[in-house]
Design a protein around this motif. Structure first.
Motif, mmCIF file in Angstrom:
data_model
loop_
_atom_site.group_PDB
_atom_site.id
_atom_site.type_symbol
_atom_site.label_atom_id
_atom_site.label_comp_id
_atom_site.label_asym_id
_atom_site.label_seq_id
_atom_site.Cartn_x
_atom_site.Cartn_y
_atom_site.Cartn_z
ATOM 1 N N ALA A 21 31.775 6.616 -20.425
ATOM 2 C CA ALA A 21 31.728 5.221 -20.553
ATOM 3 C C ALA A 21 33.497 4.089 -20.892
ATOM 4 N N VAL A 22 34.139 5.697 -21.669
ATOM 5 C CA VAL A 22 34.994 4.950 -21.806
ATOM 6 C C VAL A 22 36.419 5.070 -20.932
ATOM 7 N N GLY A 23 36.212 6.334 -19.791
ATOM 8 C CA GLY A 23 36.058 6.057 -18.098
ATOM 9 C C GLY A 23 35.941 5.083 -17.510
ATOM 10 N N ALA A 24 34.761 4.862 -17.620
ATOM 11 C CA ALA A 24 34.239 3.437 -16.829
ATOM 12 C C ALA A 24 34.870 1.999 -17.264
ATOM 13 N N LEU A 25 34.751 2.227 -18.196
ATOM 14 C CA LEU A 25 35.297 0.956 -19.206
ATOM 15 C C LEU A 25 37.008 0.640 -18.404
ATOM 16 N N CYS A 26 37.997 1.069 -18.692
ATOM 17 C CA CYS A 26 38.892 1.060 -18.531
ATOM 18 C C CYS A 26 38.927 0.770 -17.565
ATOM 19 N N GLY A 27 38.185 2.020 -16.384
ATOM 20 C CA GLY A 27 38.550 2.045 -14.958
ATOM 21 C C GLY A 27 37.850 0.659 -14.544
ATOM 22 N N ALA A 28 36.953 -0.003 -15.167
ATOM 23 C CA ALA A 28 36.600 -1.434 -14.080
ATOM 24 C C ALA A 28 37.145 -2.699 -14.732
ATOM 25 N N LEU A 29 38.404 -1.996 -16.261
ATOM 26 C CA LEU A 29 39.372 -3.004 -16.602
ATOM 27 C C LEU A 29 40.282 -2.868 -15.560
ATOM 28 N N GLY A 67 55.880 -14.020 -4.111
ATOM 29 C CA GLY A 67 54.782 -14.192 -5.214
ATOM 30 C C GLY A 67 53.824 -14.541 -4.579
ATOM 31 N N GLY A 68 53.644 -14.255 -3.288
ATOM 32 C CA GLY A 68 51.597 -14.059 -2.477
ATOM 33 C C GLY A 68 51.836 -13.941 -2.014
ATOM 34 N N ASP A 69 50.488 -13.474 -0.997
ATOM 35 C CA ASP A 69 50.469 -13.345 0.253
ATOM 36 C C ASP A 69 49.877 -13.718 1.455
ATOM 37 N N ARG A 108 42.291 -6.342 -8.544
ATOM 38 C CA ARG A 108 42.105 -7.189 -7.290
ATOM 39 C C ARG A 108 42.763 -8.728 -7.584
ATOM 40 N N GLY A 109 42.632 -9.261 -9.189
ATOM 41 C CA GLY A 109 43.889 -9.708 -9.497
ATOM 42 C C GLY A 109 45.340 -9.647 -8.492
ATOM 43 N N ASN A 110 46.241 -8.498 -8.685
ATOM 44 C CA ASN A 110 47.362 -8.443 -8.292
ATOM 45 C C ASN A 110 47.220 -8.608 -6.286
ATOM 46 N N ARG A 111 46.493 -8.406 -6.312
ATOM 47 C CA ARG A 111 46.558 -7.758 -4.538
ATOM 48 C C ARG A 111 46.847 -9.433 -4.094
ATOM 49 N N GLY A 112 47.878 -9.017 -3.064
ATOM 50 C CA GLY A 112 48.093 -9.887 -2.659
ATOM 51 C C GLY A 112 49.703 -10.570 -2.855
ATOM 52 N N VAL A 139 48.027 2.932 -15.950
ATOM 53 C CA VAL A 139 49.186 3.862 -15.045
ATOM 54 C C VAL A 139 47.833 4.080 -14.394
ATOM 55 N N ALA A 140 46.701 3.766 -13.909
ATOM 56 C CA ALA A 140 45.559 3.210 -13.071
ATOM 57 C C ALA A 140 45.968 2.173 -12.288
ATOM 58 N N VAL A 141 46.840 1.058 -12.463
ATOM 59 C CA VAL A 141 47.033 0.295 -12.134
ATOM 60 C C VAL A 141 47.794 0.233 -11.015
ATOM 61 N N ARG A 142 49.064 1.346 -12.252
ATOM 62 C CA ARG A 142 50.369 1.177 -10.917
ATOM 63 C C ARG A 142 50.015 2.666 -9.651
#
Length: 174
Positions: free
Chosen positions: A116-124, A140-142, A130-134, A48-51
């Protein structure tokens, strides 16, 4: 997707049933059901966070705070109060004070665990975004999207940077 108060609240609520079932001794630790009740909500959080298009770290940090508050409430409501202080603190306080200290410690640890769970999941989730940007458009790419725009800087397939045609140094502009 617009993130309001409701999204972190819903995500926090999604993870809470495991605490209820565990405190009521309806599920056992180290079982597949327990593992699923731990992992599936957190995977949903990350997806959900990624999307969502919002800041995934902040969203999941807030969801973790909600989860921590829910853990503290659930544990306080369902706890039988059987814990006593041990070590150097054993017998130093009346039973009521021991109960209050135990509940306060449990509440603080529940909040810390949720955050802590929120921070770890948020960091992931942040790393995944960041990997999907662009990676937009059909190319398929920026790089493919940028190369056609006038005046933009793009990167060639071999790693060289392509400057716009009208790029001149200060001495050349006179």
């Amino acid at each position: 997707m617009k993130t309001t108060l409701w999204l972190p609240l819903g995500l926090g609520l999604l993870a809470a049933p495991r605490a209820v079932l565990h405190d009521l001794a309806l599920i056992e630790p180290r079982t597949g059901v327990n593992a699923a009740l731990v992992a599936v909500p957190l995977i949903v959080w990350i997806v959900v966070a990624v999307r969502s298009g919002a800041g995934p770290f902040g969203l999941l940090l807030r969801a973790g705070l909600v989860y921590g508050i829910l853990l503290a409430v659930i544990h306080n409501l369902l706890w039988d109060g059987g814990a006593v202080l041990g070590g150097n603190l054993a017998g130093r306080f009346p039973a009521v004070a021991e109960n209050l200290l135990s509940r306060a410690a449990m509440s603080l640890s529940s909040l810390a665990a949720g955050v802590a769970v929120g921070a770890l999941c948020g960091a992931l989730a942040w790393l995944l975004t960041r990997g999907n940007r662009g990676k937009t458009g059909e190319t398929g790419g920026d790089q493919g999207n940028r190369a056609g725009r006038r005046g933009s800087v793009g990167q060639q397939g071999d790693g060289r940077v392509q400057l716009p045609a009208d790029h001149r140094g200060p001495a050349q502009r006179r």
